[in-house]
Motif scaffolding. Sequence first.
Motif, short mmCIF file in Angstrom:
data_model
loop_
_atom_site.label_atom_id
_atom_site.label_comp_id
_atom_site.label_asym_id
_atom_site.label_seq_id
_atom_site.Cartn_x
_atom_site.Cartn_y
_atom_site.Cartn_z
N TYR A 77 -29.75 -7.45 -1.07
CA TYR A 77 -30.96 -6.81 -1.60
C TYR A 77 -32.13 -7.80 -1.67
CZ TYR A 77 -34.12 -4.53 -4.89
OH TYR A 77 -35.22 -3.98 -5.48
N ALA A 78 -31.86 -9.04 -2.11
CA ALA A 78 -32.94 -10.02 -2.29
C ALA A 78 -33.61 -10.39 -0.98
CB ALA A 78 -32.38 -11.28 -2.96
N PHE A 79 -32.86 -10.36 0.12
CA PHE A 79 -33.42 -10.74 1.42
C PHE A 79 -33.64 -9.51 2.31
CE2 PHE A 79 -31.56 -14.61 -0.16
CZ PHE A 79 -32.49 -15.58 0.20
N ARG A 80 -33.91 -8.38 1.67
CA ARG A 80 -34.08 -7.14 2.43
C ARG A 80 -35.32 -7.16 3.32
NH1 ARG A 80 -35.64 -6.70 -2.68
NH2 ARG A 80 -37.59 -5.65 -3.24
N SER A 81 -36.31 -8.04 3.00
CA SER A 81 -37.52 -8.12 3.82
C SER A 81 -37.32 -8.93 5.09
CB SER A 81 -38.66 -8.74 3.00
OG SER A 81 -38.31 -10.05 2.58
N VAL A 82 -36.18 -9.61 5.21
CA VAL A 82 -35.88 -10.43 6.38
C VAL A 82 -35.05 -9.60 7.35
CG1 VAL A 82 -34.78 -12.56 7.18
CG2 VAL A 82 -35.91 -12.49 4.96
N PRO A 83 -35.27 -9.75 8.67
CA PRO A 83 -34.40 -9.04 9.62
C PRO A 83 -32.93 -9.40 9.40
CG PRO A 83 -36.31 -9.95 10.74
CD PRO A 83 -36.36 -10.47 9.34
N GLN A 84 -32.06 -8.40 9.48
CA GLN A 84 -30.61 -8.59 9.30
C GLN A 84 -30.27 -9.20 7.93
OE1 GLN A 84 -28.67 -7.37 11.49
NE2 GLN A 84 -29.95 -7.21 13.33
N PRO A 85 -30.69 -8.59 6.81
CA PRO A 85 -30.38 -9.15 5.49
C PRO A 85 -28.89 -9.20 5.21
CG PRO A 85 -31.20 -6.91 5.28
CD PRO A 85 -31.42 -7.31 6.71
N PHE A 86 -28.13 -8.32 5.88
CA PHE A 86 -26.67 -8.33 5.73
C PHE A 86 -26.09 -9.70 6.06
CE2 PHE A 86 -22.57 -7.94 7.85
CZ PHE A 86 -21.81 -7.28 6.90
N ARG A 87 -26.70 -10.38 7.03
CA ARG A 87 -26.17 -11.67 7.45
C ARG A 87 -26.31 -12.73 6.36
NH1 ARG A 87 -28.38 -12.19 13.72
NH2 ARG A 87 -27.28 -10.34 14.53
N PHE A 88 -27.40 -12.65 5.58
CA PHE A 88 -27.61 -13.65 4.53
C PHE A 88 -26.54 -13.52 3.45
CE2 PHE A 88 -31.62 -13.72 6.65
CZ PHE A 88 -32.15 -14.98 6.43
N ARG A 116 -36.18 -20.69 1.60
CA ARG A 116 -37.08 -21.45 2.45
C ARG A 116 -37.02 -20.95 3.89
NH1 ARG A 116 -39.81 -26.14 1.72
NH2 ARG A 116 -39.84 -25.31 -0.41
N ILE A 117 -35.84 -20.54 4.35
CA ILE A 117 -35.73 -19.96 5.69
C ILE A 117 -36.56 -18.69 5.78
CG2 ILE A 117 -34.13 -18.84 7.30
CD1 ILE A 117 -31.97 -20.76 6.34
N ARG A 118 -36.50 -17.86 4.74
CA ARG A 118 -37.28 -16.62 4.73
C ARG A 118 -38.78 -16.91 4.83
NH1 ARG A 118 -36.65 -12.76 -0.40
NH2 ARG A 118 -37.16 -14.75 -1.41
N GLU A 119 -39.24 -17.93 4.09
CA GLU A 119 -40.66 -18.27 4.13
C GLU A 119 -41.06 -18.80 5.51
OE1 GLU A 119 -41.11 -21.11 1.06
OE2 GLU A 119 -40.89 -19.66 -0.58
N THR A 120 -40.20 -19.62 6.10
CA THR A 120 -40.52 -20.19 7.41
C THR A 120 -40.55 -19.12 8.49
OG1 THR A 120 -39.39 -22.24 6.74
CG2 THR A 120 -39.86 -21.97 9.08
N VAL A 121 -39.58 -18.19 8.43
CA VAL A 121 -39.54 -17.10 9.40
C VAL A 121 -40.76 -16.21 9.24
CG1 VAL A 121 -38.29 -15.01 10.08
CG2 VAL A 121 -37.03 -17.13 9.66
N ALA A 122 -41.18 -15.95 8.00
CA ALA A 122 -42.33 -15.08 7.76
C ALA A 122 -43.63 -15.70 8.27
CB ALA A 122 -42.45 -14.79 6.26
#
Length: 340
Positions: A163-174, A229-235
């Motif tokens: 849920y927390a990484f739902r804004s990132v593609p493929q949050p299931f992987r996180f 930090r990965i989420r921020e870099t990808v965004a």
Amino acid sequence: MMDIVGKRKWFYLISFLVLLPGVISLAIPPHLEAGIDFSSGSTFTVRFQNPATQDELDSAMDGLGHPEARVQSTGQNEFLVRTKELRGATSAPPIGPAPPNEKDELETALQERFGPLLDGNGAPTDSFIEFSSISASLSREIVRNATIAVVVASLAIFMFLWYAFRSVPQPFRFGSAAVLALLHDVLLVLGVFSILGRTIGTEVNSFFITALLTVIGFSVHDSIVVFDRIRETVARGGGHDFAEAVNMSLLQTLGRSINTSLTLVFSILALLLMGGSSIRDFLLAMLVGTTTGVYSSVFIASQILVSWEEGDVPRLWRRIFGGRSGGTSNEEAEAMAAEA
């Protein structure tokens, strides 16, 4: 710039080699040296006024009808003894006159054999310093509750990260990568305690489960820092592919992860040196789990994300077994397009 992601196969190999001895030990019964919390029985700490040795007390317990007793020296003329459950014994103070029980009979017999007993302050006494007893039914309940606690914690962590990484593609992987990393940490701690149980008799008890749940929380905390930090870099984009974004994020958070963990490691080491034997196993589990938690967050959890993105597993499957396992990685798709 250091290429941590490009060396992920080496990190997987290191983890495999470190985990292998513990996995082998866990596969051979008895898997772990269970304390009385998980196997039922009685333990007591006894201190004698007169000189006594571990071998003498072990022989005395055998003669008193307890050949299964395990005796461990914890100080001068002081011993920790574990036996099967003593009938009628209880660690709670009785209401009214206490009926005769095996604990009382054992205390009397040891006094007759070795002389007066001493309490924790060195004063004469008629009782053991510490005594605890757990029945088989209670130990089974503790095992069940401990297993449920670990499973529920893992599922809750997975759902939260998804849920927390739902804004990132493929949050299931996180969520999956974080759970795999914490399973890596738990398996290492279990393997270490399995080996220590076979070599020096280190037991697994309720304190161990507490340490294991703490290790799970700390491992996920470190993984979340890196993932965020990965989420921020990808965004931000910037023309970086996913592997480059992960590598940049790891380099940016590596110092913070190591420094945070070192402060905890130093505190645990201080407690190990100055603390009592009752919390030694708890601290040992914390030390092993904290150390591997930092490693898994940086070199396992994040690398799993990259391996998933670039199709490392299907590629390895094809290399070992040949043929096609379905789907192609990004690199292979680009190569096929170039050839066309």
